[in-house]
Design a protein around this motif. Sequence first.
Motif, PDB file in Angstrom:
ATOM      1  N   PRO A 269      31.263  36.053  52.756  1.00  0.00           N
ATOM      2  CA  PRO A 269      32.480  36.738  53.221  1.00  0.00           C
ATOM      3  C   PRO A 269      33.691  36.327  52.384  1.00  0.00           C
ATOM      4  O   PRO A 269      33.752  35.197  51.888  1.00  0.00           O
ATOM      5  CB  PRO A 269      32.633  36.248  54.666  1.00  0.00           C
ATOM      6  CG  PRO A 269      31.286  35.742  55.065  1.00  0.00           C
ATOM      7  CD  PRO A 269      30.651  35.221  53.816  1.00  0.00           C
ATOM      8  N   PHE A 270      34.647  37.229  52.240  1.00  0.00           N
ATOM      9  CA  PHE A 270      35.865  36.926  51.480  1.00  0.00           C
ATOM     10  C   PHE A 270      36.669  35.800  52.144  1.00  0.00           C
ATOM     11  O   PHE A 270      37.453  35.120  51.492  1.00  0.00           O
ATOM     12  CB  PHE A 270      36.780  38.145  51.390  1.00  0.00           C
ATOM     13  CG  PHE A 270      36.143  39.384  50.807  1.00  0.00           C
ATOM     14  CD1 PHE A 270      34.881  39.365  50.234  1.00  0.00           C
ATOM     15  CD2 PHE A 270      36.830  40.595  50.841  1.00  0.00           C
ATOM     16  CE1 PHE A 270      34.310  40.516  49.701  1.00  0.00           C
ATOM     17  CE2 PHE A 270      36.268  41.753  50.320  1.00  0.00           C
ATOM     18  CZ  PHE A 270      35.006  41.711  49.758  1.00  0.00           C
ATOM     19  N   THR A 271      36.474  35.652  53.437  1.00  0.00           N
ATOM     20  CA  THR A 271      37.277  34.712  54.224  1.00  0.00           C
ATOM     21  C   THR A 271      36.659  33.326  54.331  1.00  0.00           C
ATOM     22  O   THR A 271      37.226  32.452  54.991  1.00  0.00           O
ATOM     23  CB  THR A 271      37.452  35.270  55.645  1.00  0.00           C
ATOM     24  OG1 THR A 271      36.146  35.579  56.183  1.00  0.00           O
ATOM     25  CG2 THR A 271      38.308  36.530  55.650  1.00  0.00           C
ATOM     26  N   ILE A 272      35.518  33.102  53.711  1.00  0.00           N
ATOM     27  CA  ILE A 272      34.839  31.826  53.872  1.00  0.00           C
ATOM     28  C   ILE A 272      35.707  30.682  53.360  1.00  0.00           C
ATOM     29  O   ILE A 272      36.377  30.795  52.330  1.00  0.00           O
ATOM     30  CB  ILE A 272      33.463  31.828  53.158  1.00  0.00           C
ATOM     31  CG1 ILE A 272      32.640  30.608  53.558  1.00  0.00           C
ATOM     32  CG2 ILE A 272      33.630  31.913  51.642  1.00  0.00           C
ATOM     33  CD1 ILE A 272      31.193  30.661  53.097  1.00  0.00           C
ATOM     34  N   ASP A 273      35.708  29.591  54.095  1.00  0.00           N
ATOM     35  CA  ASP A 273      36.439  28.397  53.684  1.00  0.00           C
ATOM     36  C   ASP A 273      35.769  27.788  52.458  1.00  0.00           C
ATOM     37  O   ASP A 273      34.546  27.767  52.345  1.00  0.00           O
ATOM     38  CB  ASP A 273      36.441  27.400  54.850  1.00  0.00           C
ATOM     39  CG  ASP A 273      37.158  26.116  54.509  1.00  0.00           C
ATOM     40  OD1 ASP A 273      36.481  25.131  54.159  1.00  0.00           O
ATOM     41  OD2 ASP A 273      38.399  26.106  54.584  1.00  0.00           O
ATOM     42  N   ARG A 274      36.581  27.287  51.523  1.00  0.00           N
ATOM     43  CA  ARG A 274      36.036  26.719  50.281  1.00  0.00           C
ATOM     44  C   ARG A 274      35.028  25.605  50.579  1.00  0.00           C
ATOM     45  O   ARG A 274      33.961  25.539  49.952  1.00  0.00           O
ATOM     46  CB  ARG A 274      37.187  26.181  49.418  1.00  0.00           C
ATOM     47  CG  ARG A 274      36.731  25.598  48.084  1.00  0.00           C
ATOM     48  CD  ARG A 274      37.883  24.936  47.340  1.00  0.00           C
ATOM     49  NE  ARG A 274      37.441  24.374  46.084  1.00  0.00           N
ATOM     50  CZ  ARG A 274      37.590  24.954  44.903  1.00  0.00           C
ATOM     51  NH1 ARG A 274      38.190  26.140  44.837  1.00  0.00           N
ATOM     52  NH2 ARG A 274      37.144  24.379  43.809  1.00  0.00           N
ATOM     53  N   ALA A 275      35.364  24.755  51.530  1.00  0.00           N
ATOM     54  CA  ALA A 275      34.465  23.641  51.854  1.00  0.00           C
ATOM     55  C   ALA A 275      33.140  24.151  52.409  1.00  0.00           C
ATOM     56  O   ALA A 275      32.077  23.594  52.115  1.00  0.00           O
ATOM     57  CB  ALA A 275      35.141  22.706  52.853  1.00  0.00           C
ATOM     58  N   LEU A 276      33.192  25.223  53.226  1.00  0.00           N
ATOM     59  CA  LEU A 276      31.963  25.773  53.789  1.00  0.00           C
ATOM     60  C   LEU A 276      31.118  26.424  52.697  1.00  0.00           C
ATOM     61  O   LEU A 276      29.878  26.339  52.721  1.00  0.00           O
ATOM     62  CB  LEU A 276      32.302  26.783  54.880  1.00  0.00           C
ATOM     63  CG  LEU A 276      31.168  27.165  55.833  1.00  0.00           C
ATOM     64  CD1 LEU A 276      30.651  25.939  56.582  1.00  0.00           C
ATOM     65  CD2 LEU A 276      31.632  28.227  56.818  1.00  0.00           C
ATOM     66  N   LEU A 277      31.766  27.062  51.722  1.00  0.00           N
ATOM     67  CA  LEU A 277      31.038  27.630  50.589  1.00  0.00           C
ATOM     68  C   LEU A 277      30.354  26.518  49.794  1.00  0.00           C
ATOM     69  O   LEU A 277      29.181  26.640  49.405  1.00  0.00           O
ATOM     70  CB  LEU A 277      31.986  28.428  49.691  1.00  0.00           C
ATOM     71  CG  LEU A 277      31.363  29.077  48.448  1.00  0.00           C
ATOM     72  CD1 LEU A 277      30.223  30.014  48.822  1.00  0.00           C
ATOM     73  CD2 LEU A 277      32.427  29.819  47.647  1.00  0.00           C
ATOM     74  N   GLU A 278      31.067  25.438  49.551  1.00  0.00           N
ATOM     75  CA  GLU A 278      30.474  24.291  48.847  1.00  0.00           C
ATOM     76  C   GLU A 278      29.270  23.757  49.626  1.00  0.00           C
ATOM     77  O   GLU A 278      28.229  23.422  49.037  1.00  0.00           O
ATOM     78  CB  GLU A 278      31.523  23.190  48.690  1.00  0.00           C
ATOM     79  CG  GLU A 278      32.684  23.530  47.763  1.00  0.00           C
ATOM     80  CD  GLU A 278      32.509  22.952  46.377  1.00  0.00           C
ATOM     81  OE1 GLU A 278      31.348  22.699  45.971  1.00  0.00           O
ATOM     82  OE2 GLU A 278      33.525  22.761  45.691  1.00  0.00           O
ATOM     83  N   GLU A 279      29.416  23.687  50.946  1.00  0.00           N
ATOM     84  CA  GLU A 279      28.308  23.186  51.769  1.00  0.00           C
ATOM     85  C   GLU A 279      27.107  24.115  51.679  1.00  0.00           C
ATOM     86  O   GLU A 279      25.953  23.666  51.607  1.00  0.00           O
ATOM     87  CB  GLU A 279      28.767  23.050  53.220  1.00  0.00           C
ATOM     88  CG  GLU A 279      27.713  22.462  54.144  1.00  0.00           C
ATOM     89  CD  GLU A 279      28.171  22.366  55.587  1.00  0.00           C
ATOM     90  OE1 GLU A 279      27.293  22.152  56.468  1.00  0.00           O
ATOM     91  OE2 GLU A 279      29.387  22.506  55.848  1.00  0.00           O
TER      92      GLU A 279
END
Length: 433
Positions: free
Chosen positions: A406-416
């Motif tokens: 999603p465009f709204t994903i948090d950077r930290a969650l994407l890294e995870e």
Amino acid sequence: MTGPLQRELLTREARRLAPGASEESALGRRVFVEGKGAVLTDLDGNQYIDLAAGTLTQSLGHSHPEVVAALTEQAGRLWNVHDFATPDRAALCDLLADLLPEQLDTYAFFSTGAEVVEAALRAVQAVAEPGRNRIGALRYGFHGKTQGARMLVHWDIGNQSLAGNSVLGYSPYCYRCPLDLAYPSCGVRCATLVRRHIAEKSNVSALVFEPVLGAAGVIVPPPGYWEQIADSCREHGVLLVADEVLTGGGRTGTFLASERFGIQPDLVTLSKGMASGFPFAALAGRSDVLRHPHASRAGSTASTYAGNPLAIAAAKATLEVVRRDTLIQRVDVLGALLDERLAELQATYEVLGDVRGIGLLHGLEFVRDRTTREPAPEVAHAVYQAALDLGLRTSVGGHIIRLAPPFTIDRALLEEGIALLGRALERVMGEQR
């Protein structure tokens, strides 16, 4: 692993449900009950980071509060009055005019990607000059499962051949070049052949294409491919019909992927992320095409659920958030992070033959050997399943895993999420040693 509540429900459902589900559903065997943002929850209470964004549909993540509010309000007022005007429909037209390239100033609304592709084909056939009775498309393209969409790419089912009048050109699949050439020394020969066989033919009325081929595994064209083809089509009077069902709405870092490649299409089909996964599709086009007397006869853009007030409300709310929160710029930022992290995984694991992408749309191609490039669907499937067990959802098809957060994903969650993908790769490759 699939929990006990899910196993029981899936067993009960299988007694009645026809087979033929997607690979990811059949392999994943999960029962999802809730989605919030970029996180899904299954029937047994397990949570997953969703890097597939539904089916590449949830641009704003799951259950975005403003989309939920718009749908809830509309559901209490009006659901369907065929294709009569509503206040929201006029507002959505204005919003699209603000987001789309200037030449795409006329719109029609539908329910699904395949339906809007069929509408585009009808428009092309209506305005085509006498003698221009063929349509061009690209090999490996996907435009839906209806008959007209299948005929475009010669997709036969059973013993039935549905090639129709379409002419197929070469896709820019550099990793598996059908001409056995290598970029850039090839001179983009695939584009030259598309020009020769489609753009320069006097009997071809339009080229229907995905600017980035999605279902084929996120095939991103190299510089020079679309520049050659688009210019030649324009010169020879071949309409450019961009299928942006998957890419439209900002997923590649511009509202249309066509914009990234300098293409000025005559017609564009949009769906998937445009309404946060709610059934909605739009055909955008030049006024002289969609207002042509033969293309605008009564009923040409009407169907039972086309442009219903619920779909319009979901699309309007979604696109308002995309514009207000400058999410397309965010796609570029997060896409660069995704590029970097996936390159690290490719450098670590030989099984990743090719990793490619643009914006928040990436494909990972699994191979048994990097020299032979023999596809390894069994490895892709194992990685997909291992990732699910670790709490990560991706999209798998054959030997390719696609990522479309999603465009709204948090950077930290994407890294995870990418870290979990790495753990899944490590687990699968460790088991195969």
